[in-house]
Design an enzyme around this catalytic site. Sequence first.
Site, PDB file in Angstrom:
ATOM      1  CG  ASN A 162      -1.699   1.399   1.356  1.00  0.00           C
ATOM      2  OD1 ASN A 162      -1.695   1.835   0.659  1.00  0.00           O
ATOM      3  ND2 ASN A 162      -2.293   1.404   2.667  1.00  0.00           N
ATOM      4  CE  LYS A 189       0.202   3.210   4.779  1.00  0.00           C
ATOM      5  NZ  LYS A 189       0.385   3.231   6.311  1.00  0.00           N
ATOM      6  CG  HIS A 204      -5.577   1.900   5.179  1.00  0.00           C
ATOM      7  ND1 HIS A 204      -5.061   2.724   5.974  1.00  0.00           N
ATOM      8  CD2 HIS A 204      -4.716   1.077   5.053  1.00  0.00           C
ATOM      9  CE1 HIS A 204      -3.968   2.551   6.308  1.00  0.00           C
ATOM     10  NE2 HIS A 204      -3.453   1.488   5.855  1.00  0.00           N
ATOM     11  CD  GLU A 229      -2.419   5.451   6.745  1.00  0.00           C
ATOM     12  OE1 GLU A 229      -2.570   5.471   5.737  1.00  0.00           O
ATOM     13  OE2 GLU A 229      -1.651   5.177   7.547  1.00  0.00           O
ATOM     14  CD  GLU A 275      -3.174  -2.675   7.335  1.00  0.00           C
ATOM     15  OE1 GLU A 275      -1.996  -2.491   6.860  1.00  0.00           O
ATOM     16  OE2 GLU A 275      -3.586  -1.267   7.235  1.00  0.00           O
ATOM     17  N   GLY A 300       3.103   2.503  10.760  1.00  0.00           N
ATOM     18  CA  GLY A 300       3.781   3.523  10.448  1.00  0.00           C
ATOM     19  C   GLY A 300       4.661   3.974  11.849  1.00  0.00           C
ATOM     20  CB  SER A 314       5.727  -1.695  11.813  1.00  0.00           C
ATOM     21  OG  SER A 314       5.337  -0.333  12.240  1.00  0.00           O
TER      22      SER A 314
END
Length: 255
Positions: A9, A11, A94, A96, A166, A172, A212
């Site tokens: 991904n 991003k 996701h 985010e 996730e 991250g 990560s």
Amino acid sequence: MRQPIIAGNWKMYKTHTEAVAFVKELAPALAPFSAVERVVCPPFIALAGVSEALAGTGIEVGAQSMHWEAQGAFTSQIAPTMLQGLVGYVIIGHSECRQYLNETDETVNKKVKAALAYGLKPIIAVGESLTQFEAGQTDTVVTGQVRAALAGVDAANLNNIVMAYEPIWAIGTGKNASSEIANRVVGLVRNTLAELYGKPAAETVRIQYGGSVKPDNMVEYMSQPEIDGALVGGASLKVADFTRLIELAAQAKGL
Ligand code: 13P
């Protein structure tokens, strides 16, 4: 055995030009590992170029999100009809998008149904926040997100769905979930699928871990029996790292 699936991904990284140059370098590097399903998810603007550059390589392309309507007055949005023929996969839910773009369990469900209706395979992301993790709410949150995402989704569609666990606190941050935690929650996702669709069907669904994931922890995750792959952010942005992840996934699963 479930075929491992590793998705990058990207991003909001890489311009169109950078994306196309990247996959031209990536494709030959990944060629020896066709036993692993390999997916790259660039930003929308690069999907056409990347898809063209990867044609015939066996490497799949995915979008990072989409709208659920076929078309309409939804400024800034991308419809499933626009992704058809360009991508095989689309990431939905996701964290985010949930955090910054008003994605909710309800919109995730609409998007999952739309993706399936238009022949796109959703990679459905679920996961709890740090506060929820620390409050011991992981199981309730994750189970609830899985059930909501799949509400009204027919069992016949299950083989076109990939799930991704996730934990938000591991994305991250460099603070990855231990492989035991990851395996346990991925197992919980599978149990939830079993409750919804029966155990044999649930056993066929591929479930990724994300957060990560790096070359130095990949083997640990991929050696877990419930984990079928990874959804990778940062480490998917470098050809050498992403290639190494795929190679390690193949090794860990004995392929
Ligand atoms: P990182 O691998 O950078 O933690 O990102 C994980 C992720 O969000 C993939 O979707």
